[in-house]
Design a protein around this motif. Sequence first.
Motif, PDB file in Angstrom:
ATOM      1  N   ALA A 184       7.059   6.466   5.582  1.00  0.00           N
ATOM      2  CA  ALA A 184       7.217   5.957   4.211  1.00  0.00           C
ATOM      3  C   ALA A 184       8.603   6.360   3.727  1.00  0.00           C
ATOM      4  O   ALA A 184       8.994   7.518   3.850  1.00  0.00           O
ATOM      5  CB  ALA A 184       6.153   6.546   3.291  1.00  0.00           C
ATOM      6  N   HIS A 204      13.875   0.981   4.565  1.00  0.00           N
ATOM      7  CA  HIS A 204      12.726   0.181   5.007  1.00  0.00           C
ATOM      8  C   HIS A 204      13.219  -0.972   5.883  1.00  0.00           C
ATOM      9  O   HIS A 204      12.683  -1.240   6.968  1.00  0.00           O
ATOM     10  CB  HIS A 204      11.984  -0.347   3.769  1.00  0.00           C
ATOM     11  CG  HIS A 204      10.716  -1.083   4.060  1.00  0.00           C
ATOM     12  ND1 HIS A 204       9.739  -1.295   3.117  1.00  0.00           N
ATOM     13  CD2 HIS A 204      10.265  -1.694   5.184  1.00  0.00           C
ATOM     14  CE1 HIS A 204       8.744  -1.980   3.657  1.00  0.00           C
ATOM     15  NE2 HIS A 204       9.037  -2.240   4.911  1.00  0.00           N
ATOM     16  N   ALA A 245       6.789   1.673   5.533  1.00  0.00           N
ATOM     17  CA  ALA A 245       6.515   1.129   4.201  1.00  0.00           C
ATOM     18  C   ALA A 245       7.494   1.814   3.248  1.00  0.00           C
ATOM     19  O   ALA A 245       8.196   2.752   3.638  1.00  0.00           O
ATOM     20  CB  ALA A 245       5.068   1.418   3.780  1.00  0.00           C
ATOM     21  N   SER A 246       7.553   1.353   1.995  1.00  0.00           N
ATOM     22  CA  SER A 246       8.476   1.995   1.049  1.00  0.00           C
ATOM     23  C   SER A 246       7.898   1.990  -0.356  1.00  0.00           C
ATOM     24  O   SER A 246       7.066   1.138  -0.699  1.00  0.00           O
ATOM     25  CB  SER A 246       9.836   1.290   1.062  1.00  0.00           C
ATOM     26  OG  SER A 246       9.689  -0.063   0.672  1.00  0.00           O
ATOM     27  N   TYR A 247       8.365   2.960  -1.163  1.00  0.00           N
ATOM     28  CA  TYR A 247       7.801   3.184  -2.497  1.00  0.00           C
ATOM     29  C   TYR A 247       8.863   3.740  -3.443  1.00  0.00           C
ATOM     30  O   TYR A 247       9.920   4.192  -3.025  1.00  0.00           O
ATOM     31  CB  TYR A 247       6.648   4.202  -2.426  1.00  0.00           C
ATOM     32  CG  TYR A 247       5.547   3.777  -1.503  1.00  0.00           C
ATOM     33  CD1 TYR A 247       4.522   2.947  -1.953  1.00  0.00           C
ATOM     34  CD2 TYR A 247       5.547   4.167  -0.176  1.00  0.00           C
ATOM     35  CE1 TYR A 247       3.525   2.529  -1.084  1.00  0.00           C
ATOM     36  CE2 TYR A 247       4.557   3.749   0.705  1.00  0.00           C
ATOM     37  CZ  TYR A 247       3.544   2.930   0.229  1.00  0.00           C
ATOM     38  OH  TYR A 247       2.564   2.502   1.091  1.00  0.00           O
ATOM     39  N   TRP A 271       4.650   5.082  -5.382  1.00  0.00           N
ATOM     40  CA  TRP A 271       4.083   6.061  -4.448  1.00  0.00           C
ATOM     41  C   TRP A 271       2.741   6.606  -4.946  1.00  0.00           C
ATOM     42  O   TRP A 271       1.774   6.718  -4.203  1.00  0.00           O
ATOM     43  CB  TRP A 271       5.071   7.216  -4.218  1.00  0.00           C
ATOM     44  CG  TRP A 271       4.414   8.346  -3.482  1.00  0.00           C
ATOM     45  CD1 TRP A 271       3.905   9.492  -3.997  1.00  0.00           C
ATOM     46  CD2 TRP A 271       4.136   8.383  -2.075  1.00  0.00           C
ATOM     47  NE1 TRP A 271       3.328  10.254  -3.008  1.00  0.00           N
ATOM     48  CE2 TRP A 271       3.459   9.594  -1.820  1.00  0.00           C
ATOM     49  CE3 TRP A 271       4.380   7.513  -1.013  1.00  0.00           C
ATOM     50  CZ2 TRP A 271       3.038   9.961  -0.537  1.00  0.00           C
ATOM     51  CZ3 TRP A 271       3.965   7.886   0.264  1.00  0.00           C
ATOM     52  CH2 TRP A 271       3.301   9.095   0.483  1.00  0.00           C
ATOM     53  N   ASN A 319      -0.475   4.637  -4.095  1.00  0.00           N
ATOM     54  CA  ASN A 319      -0.516   4.072  -2.738  1.00  0.00           C
ATOM     55  C   ASN A 319      -1.681   4.561  -1.902  1.00  0.00           C
ATOM     56  O   ASN A 319      -1.725   4.300  -0.702  1.00  0.00           O
ATOM     57  CB  ASN A 319       0.787   4.383  -1.985  1.00  0.00           C
ATOM     58  CG  ASN A 319       0.739   5.766  -1.323  1.00  0.00           C
ATOM     59  OD1 ASN A 319      -0.073   6.614  -1.667  1.00  0.00           O
ATOM     60  ND2 ASN A 319       1.592   5.989  -0.367  1.00  0.00           N
ATOM     61  N   ASP A 342      -3.136   2.646   0.949  1.00  0.00           N
ATOM     62  CA  ASP A 342      -2.286   2.161   2.047  1.00  0.00           C
ATOM     63  C   ASP A 342      -2.461   2.946   3.342  1.00  0.00           C
ATOM     64  O   ASP A 342      -1.776   2.684   4.322  1.00  0.00           O
ATOM     65  CB  ASP A 342      -0.796   2.229   1.637  1.00  0.00           C
ATOM     66  CG  ASP A 342      -0.474   1.239   0.524  1.00  0.00           C
ATOM     67  OD1 ASP A 342      -1.331   0.409   0.200  1.00  0.00           O
ATOM     68  OD2 ASP A 342       0.639   1.306  -0.011  1.00  0.00           O
ATOM     69  N   PHE A 348       0.383   8.470   6.134  1.00  0.00           N
ATOM     70  CA  PHE A 348       1.716   8.451   6.731  1.00  0.00           C
ATOM     71  C   PHE A 348       1.964   9.761   7.463  1.00  0.00           C
ATOM     72  O   PHE A 348       1.534  10.817   7.012  1.00  0.00           O
ATOM     73  CB  PHE A 348       2.783   8.256   5.647  1.00  0.00           C
ATOM     74  CG  PHE A 348       2.737   6.880   5.034  1.00  0.00           C
ATOM     75  CD1 PHE A 348       3.316   5.797   5.679  1.00  0.00           C
ATOM     76  CD2 PHE A 348       2.088   6.672   3.825  1.00  0.00           C
ATOM     77  CE1 PHE A 348       3.255   4.528   5.137  1.00  0.00           C
ATOM     78  CE2 PHE A 348       2.020   5.402   3.267  1.00  0.00           C
ATOM     79  CZ  PHE A 348       2.602   4.325   3.926  1.00  0.00           C
ATOM     80  N   ILE A 352       7.068  11.215   5.387  1.00  0.00           N
ATOM     81  CA  ILE A 352       7.449  10.643   4.085  1.00  0.00           C
ATOM     82  C   ILE A 352       8.874  11.112   3.826  1.00  0.00           C
ATOM     83  O   ILE A 352       9.143  12.314   3.752  1.00  0.00           O
ATOM     84  CB  ILE A 352       6.490  11.141   2.983  1.00  0.00           C
ATOM     85  CG1 ILE A 352       5.050  10.785   3.346  1.00  0.00           C
ATOM     86  CG2 ILE A 352       6.874  10.542   1.633  1.00  0.00           C
ATOM     87  CD1 ILE A 352       4.027  11.800   2.915  1.00  0.00           C
TER      88      ILE A 352
END
Length: 198
Positions: A10, A24, A35-37, A99, A102, A105, A108, A111
Amino acid sequence: MEAKRKMRFAMVCSSNMNRSMEAHSQLGRAGLDVASYGTGTHVKLPGPSLHEPNVYEFGTPYNVIYNDLRRKDPDLYKRNGLLPMLKRNTSVKLAPQRWQDNAGDGLFDVIFSFEERVFDLIVDDMHNREQRMLKNALIINMDVKDNHEEAGVGAKLALDFCQKLEATNDDWEEIIDDLIITFEKQHKRKLTYNMAFY
């Protein structure tokens, strides 16, 4: 012999716009599971002055933001790089995600944040989550200035580090200190890290 499980990464910055999205994009192109936040309360982008930022809710599609800025002042937002950035973002995913929202999702392994304040928010959030799996996650921070040039540099370094981690065959917990020392020497960038459990 069973296939090695891919690590999940992430990438996190404040608004899920520039640094996390560039990372990302680069990790995705390299074939990593990413994934990204963002961790902010809203998505904030520069406006015509410091006191007039453009503010959006997380979940507002990048192309909606793109069209809004293009309607407001196409020259300004092209010149300051926001329109090209948003165009790139639309090719990566639909909308900025937060985030703290999430949990659905999945888990992870790593991070990666690009600002100390964001790192602290992730660490707090992870320690306050209900821990069901007792699965270790590595939270790592590398400070990167929030501009387009630095975001590109930061993303390359994040990719380099994540590829090295993925090559460790799941025993990264034993060698993380060595990995970080080597990375810091090679790239002259300081990394901070913490562990958390899911």
